[in-house]
Design a protein around this motif. Structure first.
Motif, PDB file in Angstrom:
ATOM      1  N   LEU A  53       0.774  -0.963   0.297  1.00 53.06           N
ATOM      2  CA  LEU A  53       0.591  -0.125  -0.085  1.00 53.06           C
ATOM      3  C   LEU A  53       0.911   1.142  -0.288  1.00 53.06           C
ATOM      4  N   LEU A  57       0.730   3.970  -3.059  1.00 56.60           N
ATOM      5  CA  LEU A  57      -0.351   4.903  -2.807  1.00 56.60           C
ATOM      6  C   LEU A  57       1.289   6.328  -3.041  1.00 56.60           C
ATOM      7  N   ARG A  58       2.822   5.813  -3.541  1.00 59.12           N
ATOM      8  CA  ARG A  58       3.924   6.883  -3.029  1.00 59.12           C
ATOM      9  C   ARG A  58       3.906   7.928  -1.559  1.00 59.12           C
ATOM     10  N   THR A  59       3.407   6.936  -0.814  1.00 61.25           N
ATOM     11  CA  THR A  59       3.528   8.024   0.752  1.00 61.25           C
ATOM     12  C   THR A  59       4.763   6.740   1.145  1.00 61.25           C
ATOM     13  N   SER A  63       1.868   6.657   6.712  1.00 62.39           N
ATOM     14  CA  SER A  63       0.877   7.055   6.345  1.00 62.39           C
ATOM     15  C   SER A  63      -0.366   5.654   5.831  1.00 62.39           C
ATOM     16  N   ALA A  64       0.865   5.000   5.575  1.00 60.59           N
ATOM     17  CA  ALA A  64      -0.229   3.791   4.567  1.00 60.59           C
ATOM     18  C   ALA A  64      -0.433   2.310   5.764  1.00 60.59           C
ATOM     19  N   VAL A  67      -3.554   4.843   6.870  1.00 63.12           N
ATOM     20  CA  VAL A  67      -4.948   4.126   5.870  1.00 63.12           C
ATOM     21  C   VAL A  67      -5.135   2.500   6.188  1.00 63.12           C
ATOM     22  N   ARG A  77      -9.007  -4.012   2.532  1.00 61.27           N
ATOM     23  CA  ARG A  77      -7.522  -3.338   2.446  1.00 61.27           C
ATOM     24  C   ARG A  77      -7.060  -3.721   1.452  1.00 61.27           C
ATOM     25  N   LEU A  80      -8.486  -2.474  -1.966  1.00 62.92           N
ATOM     26  CA  LEU A  80      -8.102  -1.243  -2.168  1.00 62.92           C
ATOM     27  C   LEU A  80      -6.911  -1.571  -3.019  1.00 62.92           C
ATOM     28  N   LEU A  84      -5.598   0.361  -6.117  1.00 62.24           N
ATOM     29  CA  LEU A  84      -4.776   1.478  -6.815  1.00 62.24           C
ATOM     30  C   LEU A  84      -3.461   0.172  -7.739  1.00 62.24           C
ATOM     31  N   ARG A  88      -2.027   1.507 -11.542  1.00 60.50           N
ATOM     32  CA  ARG A  88      -0.099   2.581 -10.435  1.00 60.50           C
ATOM     33  C   ARG A  88       1.102   1.010 -10.677  1.00 60.50           C
TER      34      ARG A  88
END
Length: 197
Positions: A53, A57-59, A63-64, A67, A77, A80, A84, A88
């Motif tokens: 994730l 999410l490129r995070t 942060s992941a 989420v 989960r 999602l 994504l 991506r």
């Protein structure tokens, strides 16, 4: 006046079970160890999807994780992650690898859920003999609660196979992560020689 008949199951004879328990301790410990290994392996695998994730999410990891924790079911989960990945991941082989891992993990989840959401039934010797599901089983014609299944040798072997499968899934997720990261960020995977294509 109508006679009231309780629908509650009979209360176990706890004194008898406590007296009999030492004789079945080895078997019970074996069964509980199998369940513990399976649930631990499953939890480690589910947690690894935080990194999938994070990449998609490129995070960052925190942060992941926020989420991930905000979605309160494993299914949500994974849904999602799959959505994504559709936007991506353009590499068909990588996408296929990720989808296969998610499908295999979902199959393993069925066994984990069965053991994590049940009541265990003990015999008079204190051995775990059956599980009673806490799920509703709905068909077109009926609604049933509490499917009872034997915790026999076949079921124990299924637990062993599932734990082995989770170990394989774990290794494969670790192998996939740098490839996924390199693809999403458009860089070469770590460990690939500079002159490699």
């Amino acid at each position: 006046m109508a006679v009231f008949v309780s629908k509650l199951p009979p209360k176990p004879d706890f004194d008898m079970l406590a007296a009999a328990a030492p004789a079945s301790a080895d078997r019970r410990t074996f069964v509980l160890a199998l369940m513990g290994n399976l649930i631990c392996s499953w939890s480690n695998n589910e947690s690894l999807f935080i990194y999938v994730l994070m990449i998609l999410l490129r995070t960052d990891e925190a942060s992941a994780a926020v989420v991930f924790a905000t979605l309160n079911t494993t299914r949500a989960r994974l849904d999602l992650i799959q959505r994504l990945a559709k936007i991506r991941v353009t590499d068909k082989a990588l996408s296929k690898n990720l989808t296969a891992l998610i499908e295999r993990f979902s199959e393993s989840t069925k066994v984990r859920n069965e053991l994590n959401h049940c009541m265990f039934i003990f015999d008079s010797a204190g051995a775990i003999t059956h599980t009673q599901s806490m799920r509703l089983m709905e068909t077109r014609a009926s609604l049933r609660f509490g499917e009872i299944k034997a915790l026999d040798e076949s079921r124990l072997q299924e637990m062993v196979r599932t734990t082995h499968e989770m170990t394989k899934i774990n290794r494969e997720i670790w192998d996939l992560l740098p490839r996924l990261e390199a693809h999403v960020y458009g860089v070469k995977p770590q460990g690939v020689p500079r002159d490699a294509a």
